[in-house]
Design a protein around this motif. Structure first.
Motif, mmCIF file in Angstrom:
data_model
loop_
_atom_site.group_PDB
_atom_site.id
_atom_site.type_symbol
_atom_site.label_atom_id
_atom_site.label_comp_id
_atom_site.label_asym_id
_atom_site.label_seq_id
_atom_site.Cartn_x
_atom_site.Cartn_y
_atom_site.Cartn_z
ATOM 1 N N VAL A 95 -15.260 2.560 -1.530
ATOM 2 C CA VAL A 95 -16.198 1.559 -2.541
ATOM 3 C C VAL A 95 -17.519 1.566 -2.080
ATOM 4 C CG1 VAL A 95 -16.556 -0.814 -3.070
ATOM 5 C CG2 VAL A 95 -14.083 0.151 -2.813
ATOM 6 N N ASP A 96 -17.671 1.758 -0.823
ATOM 7 C CA ASP A 96 -19.146 1.854 -0.310
ATOM 8 C C ASP A 96 -18.995 2.665 1.227
ATOM 9 O OD1 ASP A 96 -18.877 -0.209 1.836
ATOM 10 O OD2 ASP A 96 -19.513 -1.776 0.285
ATOM 11 N N ASP A 97 -20.039 2.611 1.842
ATOM 12 C CA ASP A 97 -20.007 3.133 3.271
ATOM 13 C C ASP A 97 -18.979 2.518 4.251
ATOM 14 O OD1 ASP A 97 -21.644 5.138 2.375
ATOM 15 O OD2 ASP A 97 -23.585 4.390 3.406
ATOM 16 N N ALA A 98 -18.921 1.078 4.151
ATOM 17 C CA ALA A 98 -18.004 0.565 4.955
ATOM 18 C C ALA A 98 -16.905 0.055 4.474
ATOM 19 C CB ALA A 98 -18.945 -0.872 5.422
ATOM 20 N N THR A 99 -16.509 0.098 3.216
ATOM 21 C CA THR A 99 -15.188 0.064 2.571
ATOM 22 C C THR A 99 -14.575 0.786 2.018
ATOM 23 O OG1 THR A 99 -16.480 -2.249 2.011
ATOM 24 C CG2 THR A 99 -14.633 -2.121 0.970
ATOM 25 N N ARG A 100 -13.169 0.873 2.092
ATOM 26 C CA ARG A 100 -12.265 1.713 1.621
ATOM 27 C C ARG A 100 -11.011 1.005 1.115
ATOM 28 N NH1 ARG A 100 -15.570 5.008 4.080
ATOM 29 N NH2 ARG A 100 -15.753 7.065 3.437
ATOM 30 N N VAL A 101 -10.490 1.337 0.014
ATOM 31 C CA VAL A 101 -9.179 0.637 -0.355
ATOM 32 C C VAL A 101 -8.244 1.556 -0.784
ATOM 33 C CG1 VAL A 101 -10.610 -1.235 -1.423
ATOM 34 C CG2 VAL A 101 -10.134 0.751 -2.888
ATOM 35 N N SER A 102 -7.027 1.178 -0.728
ATOM 36 C CA SER A 102 -5.940 2.008 -1.233
ATOM 37 C C SER A 102 -5.854 2.219 -2.691
ATOM 38 C CB SER A 102 -4.576 1.397 -0.726
ATOM 39 O OG SER A 102 -4.565 1.369 0.835
ATOM 40 N N GLY A 103 -5.196 3.447 -3.091
ATOM 41 C CA GLY A 103 -5.024 3.794 -4.576
ATOM 42 C C GLY A 103 -3.778 4.608 -4.614
ATOM 43 N N MET A 104 -3.186 4.742 -5.892
ATOM 44 C CA MET A 104 -1.876 5.479 -5.958
ATOM 45 C C MET A 104 -2.034 6.288 -7.456
ATOM 46 S SD MET A 104 1.145 6.601 -5.365
ATOM 47 C CE MET A 104 1.691 5.564 -4.027
ATOM 48 N N LEU A 105 -2.095 7.444 -7.467
ATOM 49 C CA LEU A 105 -2.352 8.262 -8.817
ATOM 50 C C LEU A 105 -0.798 8.794 -9.036
ATOM 51 C CD1 LEU A 105 -3.623 9.742 -11.134
ATOM 52 C CD2 LEU A 105 -3.879 11.420 -9.416
ATOM 53 N N ARG B 8 -3.496 3.265 -9.611
ATOM 54 C CA ARG B 8 -3.678 1.735 -9.450
ATOM 55 C C ARG B 8 -4.456 1.674 -8.119
ATOM 56 N NH1 ARG B 8 1.924 0.652 -7.828
ATOM 57 N NH2 ARG B 8 2.406 2.931 -7.964
ATOM 58 N N TYR B 9 -5.363 0.634 -7.826
ATOM 59 C CA TYR B 9 -5.945 0.429 -6.836
ATOM 60 C C TYR B 9 -6.114 -0.872 -6.128
ATOM 61 C CZ TYR B 9 -9.679 -1.063 -10.063
ATOM 62 O OH TYR B 9 -10.320 -1.533 -10.844
ATOM 63 N N GLN B 10 -6.510 -1.117 -4.960
ATOM 64 C CA GLN B 10 -6.618 -2.641 -4.592
ATOM 65 C C GLN B 10 -8.150 -3.003 -4.630
ATOM 66 O OE1 GLN B 10 -3.327 -3.609 -4.090
ATOM 67 N NE2 GLN B 10 -3.210 -3.542 -1.623
ATOM 68 N N PHE B 11 -8.369 -4.238 -4.589
ATOM 69 C CA PHE B 11 -9.692 -4.875 -4.375
ATOM 70 C C PHE B 11 -9.660 -4.964 -2.989
ATOM 71 C CE2 PHE B 11 -9.278 -6.227 -8.909
ATOM 72 C CZ PHE B 11 -10.404 -5.566 -9.500
ATOM 73 N N PRO B 12 -10.861 -5.062 -2.307
ATOM 74 C CA PRO B 12 -10.993 -5.368 -0.839
ATOM 75 C C PRO B 12 -10.441 -6.327 -0.287
ATOM 76 C CG PRO B 12 -12.928 -4.288 -1.852
ATOM 77 C CD PRO B 12 -12.203 -4.478 -3.096
ATOM 78 N N TYR B 13 -10.532 -7.466 -1.068
ATOM 79 C CA TYR B 13 -10.013 -8.669 -0.289
ATOM 80 C C TYR B 13 -8.227 -8.508 -0.145
ATOM 81 C CZ TYR B 13 -7.888 -10.529 -4.822
ATOM 82 O OH TYR B 13 -7.282 -10.496 -6.161
ATOM 83 N N MET B 14 -7.508 -7.865 -1.247
ATOM 84 C CA MET B 14 -6.184 -7.532 -1.114
ATOM 85 C C MET B 14 -5.886 -6.557 -0.037
ATOM 86 S SD MET B 14 -3.383 -8.764 -2.556
ATOM 87 C CE MET B 14 -3.969 -9.558 -3.865
ATOM 88 N N GLU B 15 -6.801 -5.761 0.018
ATOM 89 C CA GLU B 15 -6.581 -4.545 1.243
ATOM 90 C C GLU B 15 -6.321 -5.131 2.374
ATOM 91 O OE1 GLU B 15 -6.167 -0.189 2.001
ATOM 92 O OE2 GLU B 15 -5.921 -1.511 0.221
ATOM 93 N N HIS C 107 -5.558 -8.274 3.061
ATOM 94 C CA HIS C 107 -4.644 -9.240 2.810
ATOM 95 C C HIS C 107 -5.177 -10.652 2.696
ATOM 96 C CE1 HIS C 107 -1.697 -6.075 3.716
ATOM 97 N NE2 HIS C 107 -2.384 -5.910 4.911
ATOM 98 N N GLY C 108 -6.180 -10.679 1.989
ATOM 99 C CA GLY C 108 -7.083 -11.872 1.892
ATOM 100 C C GLY C 108 -6.485 -12.848 0.649
ATOM 101 N N LYS C 109 -6.682 -14.042 0.600
ATOM 102 C CA LYS C 109 -6.237 -14.918 -0.505
ATOM 103 C C LYS C 109 -7.223 -15.077 -1.518
ATOM 104 C CE LYS C 109 -2.358 -16.971 2.100
ATOM 105 N NZ LYS C 109 -1.695 -18.114 2.285
ATOM 106 N N ARG C 110 -8.316 -14.955 -1.054
ATOM 107 C CA ARG C 110 -9.455 -15.484 -1.992
ATOM 108 C C ARG C 110 -10.232 -14.064 -2.620
ATOM 109 N NH1 ARG C 110 -14.372 -19.518 -0.470
ATOM 110 N NH2 ARG C 110 -12.874 -20.776 -0.905
ATOM 111 N N PRO C 111 -10.076 -13.847 -3.864
ATOM 112 C CA PRO C 111 -10.759 -12.812 -4.349
ATOM 113 C C PRO C 111 -12.132 -12.687 -3.948
ATOM 114 C CG PRO C 111 -9.608 -13.895 -6.210
ATOM 115 C CD PRO C 111 -9.639 -14.871 -4.819
#
Length: 244
Positions: free
Chosen positions: A13-23, A64-71, A73-77
């Motif tokens: 997502v940026d230099d410090a943030t990566r999220v999971s995806g599934m193709l 499919r992909y995660q938003f960073p908060y879900m990655e 395990h946060g509850k607030r978007p």
């Protein structure tokens, strides 16, 4: 059964943030749907997994992909800006992974709204249209169409797959909004279904039939939209059941 390739990946997502995806990509895919999850459940939720597998049978690839908060395990978007960055990163990843396929973007509820906000701020490269799996126009029992105002800035075709009993989008507010969008908007109203596409036991249809109708509407729309640009005019509204 279509031959399908599956791939787990990381999306920067940026230099410090990566999220999971599934193709999940059938060998003879017609398009790729970049699909974001809802606010309370991630890309591995059974609804999201079933959607991807069902669309694969219809030769529509999904990322499919995660938003960073879900990655994490946060509850607030995350803030909208963070979500918008994730949407753009996921679309860019899809374009790199399946460069020959037309792209469709959208998502379930919150994920769809974050995608349309992103598109409204600046076109997502390669995206031919947006699909909303239950557009969350307002919180339950708090009717308003303010959350849909940005849709006027979206210049690609949009498909709204909505339960007729969706408490997050009352027809009295949603239908006039879509009429104002002209032919860019197509509404598929699924009778007796709620925001999660469930129907009550007393209904004349069951969840499986609603799912089949929803998939047919989505696949038909993708086939029509993936190869052509957006147009303007009068909104098209399907009846209580999806067109086949």
């Amino acid at each position: 059964m279509a031959t399908v390739d599956s791939q787990s990946l990381e999306i920067a997502v940026d230099d410090a943030t990566r999220v999971s995806g599934m193709l999940i990509a059938p060998r003879e895919s017609e398009a790729c749907f970049v699909v974001a999850h809802g606010a309370g459940a991630g890309m591995r939720h059974p609804f999201m997994a079933k959607l991807a597998n069902d669309l694969a049978e219809l030769r529509i690839a999904t990322l499919r992909y995660q938003f960073p908060y879900m990655e994490r395990h946060g509850k607030r978007p995350d803030t909208p800006a963070v979500c918008h960055a994730a949407v753009r990163a996921a679309v860019a990843a899809a374009a790199a992974l399946v460069p020959s396929l037309p792209l469709i973007a959208g998502g379930k509820s919150f994920g769809g709204r974050m995608t349309s906000q992103t598109q409204a701020k600046g076109p997502l490269p390669g995206v031919r249209g947006l699909v909303f799996l239950g557009f969350p126009l307002h919180p339950p029992k708090e009717p308003s169409d303010a959350r849909g105002e940005h849709l006027a800035q979206v210049q690609v075709p949009m498909l709204f797959l909505q339960g007729a009993r969706d408490e997050f989008a009352t027809p009295a507010l949603l239908n006039p909004l879509l009429q104002r969008l002209g032919s860019r908007a197509t509404l598929c109203s699924l009778r007796d279904a709620d925001h999660s596409f469930h129907v009550p036991a007393r209904s004349g249809v069951n969840d499986a039939e609603i799912n089949t109708e929803m998939l047919a509407a989505l696949a038909n729309w993708v086939e029509a939209v993936a190869g052509r640009p957006a147009t303007s005019g009068t909104a098209r509204v399907h009846g209580d059941r999806a067109s086949s």
